[in-house]
Design a protein around this motif. Structure first.
Motif, PDB file in Angstrom:
ATOM      1  N   MET A 287       0.830  -1.205   0.000  1.00  0.00           N
ATOM      2  CA  MET A 287       0.000   0.000   0.000  1.00  0.00           C
ATOM      3  C   MET A 287       0.866   1.257   0.000  1.00  0.00           C
ATOM      4  O   MET A 287       0.651   2.187  -0.793  1.00  0.00           O
ATOM      5  CB  MET A 287      -0.928   0.007   1.217  1.00  0.00           C
ATOM      6  N   PHE A 288       1.870   1.288   0.855  1.00  0.00           N
ATOM      7  CA  PHE A 288       2.730   2.466   0.924  1.00  0.00           C
ATOM      8  C   PHE A 288       3.650   2.561  -0.293  1.00  0.00           C
ATOM      9  O   PHE A 288       4.018   3.666  -0.710  1.00  0.00           O
ATOM     10  CB  PHE A 288       3.544   2.467   2.214  1.00  0.00           C
ATOM     11  N   ALA A 289       4.009   1.425  -0.881  1.00  0.00           N
ATOM     12  CA  ALA A 289       4.803   1.458  -2.109  1.00  0.00           C
ATOM     13  C   ALA A 289       3.988   2.056  -3.257  1.00  0.00           C
ATOM     14  O   ALA A 289       4.514   2.829  -4.067  1.00  0.00           O
ATOM     15  CB  ALA A 289       5.274   0.054  -2.472  1.00  0.00           C
ATOM     16  N   SER A 290       2.707   1.719  -3.310  1.00  0.00           N
ATOM     17  CA  SER A 290       1.827   2.312  -4.327  1.00  0.00           C
ATOM     18  C   SER A 290       1.700   3.812  -4.122  1.00  0.00           C
ATOM     19  O   SER A 290       1.765   4.603  -5.071  1.00  0.00           O
ATOM     20  CB  SER A 290       0.442   1.657  -4.272  1.00  0.00           C
ATOM     21  N   SER A 291       1.542   4.212  -2.857  1.00  0.00           N
ATOM     22  CA  SER A 291       1.454   5.640  -2.548  1.00  0.00           C
ATOM     23  C   SER A 291       2.772   6.343  -2.861  1.00  0.00           C
ATOM     24  O   SER A 291       2.778   7.486  -3.328  1.00  0.00           O
ATOM     25  CB  SER A 291       1.087   5.826  -1.076  1.00  0.00           C
ATOM     26  N   PHE A 292       3.878   5.657  -2.632  1.00  0.00           N
ATOM     27  CA  PHE A 292       5.197   6.220  -2.949  1.00  0.00           C
ATOM     28  C   PHE A 292       5.317   6.509  -4.447  1.00  0.00           C
ATOM     29  O   PHE A 292       5.843   7.552  -4.856  1.00  0.00           O
ATOM     30  CB  PHE A 292       6.292   5.249  -2.501  1.00  0.00           C
ATOM     31  N   CYS A 293       4.812   5.586  -5.271  1.00  0.00           N
ATOM     32  CA  CYS A 293       4.866   5.786  -6.726  1.00  0.00           C
ATOM     33  C   CYS A 293       4.074   7.017  -7.147  1.00  0.00           C
ATOM     34  O   CYS A 293       4.515   7.791  -8.005  1.00  0.00           O
ATOM     35  CB  CYS A 293       4.338   4.546  -7.443  1.00  0.00           C
ATOM     36  N   THR A 294       2.900   7.217  -6.544  1.00  0.00           N
ATOM     37  CA  THR A 294       2.097   8.398  -6.891  1.00  0.00           C
ATOM     38  C   THR A 294       2.786   9.682  -6.420  1.00  0.00           C
ATOM     39  O   THR A 294       2.748  10.698  -7.117  1.00  0.00           O
ATOM     40  CB  THR A 294       0.692   8.314  -6.268  1.00  0.00           C
ATOM     41  N   CYS A 295       3.435   9.636  -5.264  1.00  0.00           N
ATOM     42  CA  CYS A 295       4.134  10.830  -4.751  1.00  0.00           C
ATOM     43  C   CYS A 295       5.337  11.186  -5.618  1.00  0.00           C
ATOM     44  O   CYS A 295       5.584  12.360  -5.895  1.00  0.00           O
ATOM     45  CB  CYS A 295       4.572  10.604  -3.308  1.00  0.00           C
ATOM     46  N   VAL A 296       6.086  10.173  -6.037  1.00  0.00           N
ATOM     47  CA  VAL A 296       7.234  10.419  -6.914  1.00  0.00           C
ATOM     48  C   VAL A 296       6.767  10.974  -8.255  1.00  0.00           C
ATOM     49  O   VAL A 296       7.376  11.901  -8.816  1.00  0.00           O
ATOM     50  CB  VAL A 296       8.056   9.126  -7.110  1.00  0.00           C
ATOM     51  N   SER A 297       5.673  10.405  -8.779  1.00  0.00           N
ATOM     52  CA  SER A 297       5.113  10.921 -10.037  1.00  0.00           C
ATOM     53  C   SER A 297       4.692  12.372  -9.888  1.00  0.00           C
ATOM     54  O   SER A 297       4.914  13.196 -10.786  1.00  0.00           O
ATOM     55  CB  SER A 297       3.913  10.068 -10.464  1.00  0.00           C
ATOM     56  N   SER A 298       4.091  12.702  -8.743  1.00  0.00           N
ATOM     57  CA  SER A 298       3.706  14.087  -8.470  1.00  0.00           C
ATOM     58  C   SER A 298       4.930  14.992  -8.437  1.00  0.00           C
ATOM     59  O   SER A 298       4.920  16.096  -9.005  1.00  0.00           O
ATOM     60  CB  SER A 298       2.959  14.158  -7.141  1.00  0.00           C
ATOM     61  N   PHE A 299       6.005  14.543  -7.802  1.00  0.00           N
ATOM     62  CA  PHE A 299       7.243  15.320  -7.728  1.00  0.00           C
ATOM     63  C   PHE A 299       7.812  15.585  -9.135  1.00  0.00           C
ATOM     64  O   PHE A 299       8.191  16.711  -9.468  1.00  0.00           O
ATOM     65  CB  PHE A 299       8.264  14.563  -6.879  1.00  0.00           C
ATOM     66  N   VAL A 300       7.843  14.544  -9.959  1.00  0.00           N
ATOM     67  CA  VAL A 300       8.371  14.677 -11.325  1.00  0.00           C
ATOM     68  C   VAL A 300       7.519  15.655 -12.136  1.00  0.00           C
ATOM     69  O   VAL A 300       8.041  16.505 -12.875  1.00  0.00           O
ATOM     70  CB  VAL A 300       8.432  13.299 -12.017  1.00  0.00           C
ATOM     71  N   LEU A 301       6.206  15.562 -11.995  1.00  0.00           N
ATOM     72  CA  LEU A 301       5.318  16.434 -12.768  1.00  0.00           C
ATOM     73  C   LEU A 301       5.423  17.893 -12.334  1.00  0.00           C
ATOM     74  O   LEU A 301       5.303  18.799 -13.170  1.00  0.00           O
ATOM     75  CB  LEU A 301       3.871  15.942 -12.660  1.00  0.00           C
ATOM     76  N   VAL A 302       5.640  18.140 -11.050  1.00  0.00           N
ATOM     77  CA  VAL A 302       5.845  19.526 -10.604  1.00  0.00           C
ATOM     78  C   VAL A 302       7.121  20.085 -11.235  1.00  0.00           C
ATOM     79  O   VAL A 302       7.164  21.256 -11.653  1.00  0.00           O
ATOM     80  CB  VAL A 302       5.913  19.621  -9.067  1.00  0.00           C
ATOM     81  N   CYS A 303       8.155  19.248 -11.343  1.00  0.00           N
ATOM     82  CA  CYS A 303       9.392  19.671 -12.027  1.00  0.00           C
ATOM     83  C   CYS A 303       9.112  20.016 -13.483  1.00  0.00           C
ATOM     84  O   CYS A 303       9.625  21.014 -14.009  1.00  0.00           O
ATOM     85  CB  CYS A 303      10.440  18.564 -11.946  1.00  0.00           C
ATOM     86  N   VAL A 304       8.282  19.188 -14.136  1.00  0.00           N
ATOM     87  CA  VAL A 304       7.925  19.439 -15.539  1.00  0.00           C
ATOM     88  C   VAL A 304       7.170  20.757 -15.670  1.00  0.00           C
ATOM     89  O   VAL A 304       7.435  21.561 -16.575  1.00  0.00           O
ATOM     90  CB  VAL A 304       7.078  18.268 -16.092  1.00  0.00           C
ATOM     91  N   VAL A 305       6.234  20.983 -14.757  1.00  0.00           N
ATOM     92  CA  VAL A 305       5.441  22.213 -14.790  1.00  0.00           C
ATOM     93  C   VAL A 305       6.338  23.443 -14.657  1.00  0.00           C
ATOM     94  O   VAL A 305       6.162  24.448 -15.358  1.00  0.00           O
ATOM     95  CB  VAL A 305       4.374  22.182 -13.671  1.00  0.00           C
ATOM     96  N   LEU A 306       7.297  23.375 -13.765  1.00  0.00           N
ATOM     97  CA  LEU A 306       8.192  24.511 -13.562  1.00  0.00           C
ATOM     98  C   LEU A 306       9.118  24.726 -14.757  1.00  0.00           C
ATOM     99  O   LEU A 306       9.439  25.868 -15.104  1.00  0.00           O
ATOM    100  CB  LEU A 306       9.034  24.290 -12.300  1.00  0.00           C
ATOM    101  N   ALA A 307       9.538  23.639 -15.391  1.00  0.00           N
ATOM    102  CA  ALA A 307      10.571  23.742 -16.418  1.00  0.00           C
ATOM    103  C   ALA A 307      10.037  24.083 -17.802  1.00  0.00           C
ATOM    104  O   ALA A 307      10.749  24.701 -18.604  1.00  0.00           O
ATOM    105  CB  ALA A 307      11.355  22.429 -16.491  1.00  0.00           C
ATOM    106  N   THR A 308       8.819  23.696 -18.121  1.00  0.00           N
ATOM    107  CA  THR A 308       8.315  23.873 -19.484  1.00  0.00           C
ATOM    108  C   THR A 308       7.632  25.225 -19.674  1.00  0.00           C
ATOM    109  O   THR A 308       6.967  25.725 -18.766  1.00  0.00           O
ATOM    110  CB  THR A 308       7.321  22.755 -19.844  1.00  0.00           C
TER     111      THR A 308
END
Length: 227
Positions: free
Chosen positions: A9-30
């Protein structure tokens, strides 16, 4: 060591949090936050300034009704802004997104910690995940509000257009289309909600199991009580 269910359960939540982190980086950079067409009048013709920009940089093209086309140029948003309000809102949006980036990073750390161990402090468990995911979601929502307020309420595209061409006289109208850099923030909100939902179901199941194990003795079978 955590149970297999908790780890998954926490590994699944970890994947969503990491994806959120990556997407915030994309939002800032593009730089594909918004594309605008701003029309102005001149003494002899009308001019359309086509803009595409983000929080840091953008491009602009100039089209004259007579058929003249000025090649695309690149500009820095901070340098092109003359209004203190526009600059402040732009900086505020950047700061909010940086804080969202940090909160998603903390949320990733908390979910990873819970996936591989059983932390003793309460805040390091589900409470911490709830907190940082909620903070990230609220900050993303604020950024989604601040940017359109700056573009449409504060006429950000019109202000940037003045820096792309001169002289421009009367403003005739503007059209705005928000790009993928802006709409990705909706996906970030969805990922935060998904992470909260996963941890909620785990926490609810754990609470129900704990209550089941702590049933009062009067609910036990009579033969067990007699024994």
């Amino acid at each position: 060591m955590p149970s297999r269910k908790k780890t998954s359960m926490f590994a699944s939540s970890f994947c969503t949090c990491v994806s959120s982190f990556v997407l915030v980086c994309v939002v800032l950079a593009t730089p594909r936050w918004v594309s605008s067409e701003v029309r102005f009048s001149r003494a002899s013709s009308n001019v359309t300034i086509s803009l595409s920009y983000g929080l840091f940089s953008g491009t602009c093209e100039q089209f004259v009704d007579a058929g003249l086309h000025v090649s695309k140029t690149t500009f820095q948003v901070a340098d092109a802004l003359s209004s203190d309000i526009s600059r402040s809102l732009n900086v505020a949006t950047i700061v909010v997104l940086v804080l969202a980036l940090l909160s998603s990073l903390l949320s990733s750390g908390f979910t990873c910690t819970n996936a591989v161990s059983n932390p003793y402090q309460t805040f390091l468990g589900p409470v911490g995940v709830y907190t940082w995911n909620s903070v990230c979601g609220v900050l993303i929502l604020i950024a989604m509000i601040l940017f359109p307020v700056n573009v449409q309420g504060n006429r950000l595209s019109q202000e940037l257009a003045y820096g792309c061409s001169s002289p421009l006289e009367k403003h005739l109208g503007s059209k705005h289309n928000y790009g993928y850099s802006y709409w990705i923030m909706l996906l970030i909100l969805f990922l935060n909600i998904a992470s909260l939902t996963i941890i909620y179901f785990y926490d609810h199941a754990r609470y129900s199991k704990k209550k089941e194990q702590e049933r009062p003795i009067e609910n036990a079978p009579k033969d067990v009580i007699l024994f």
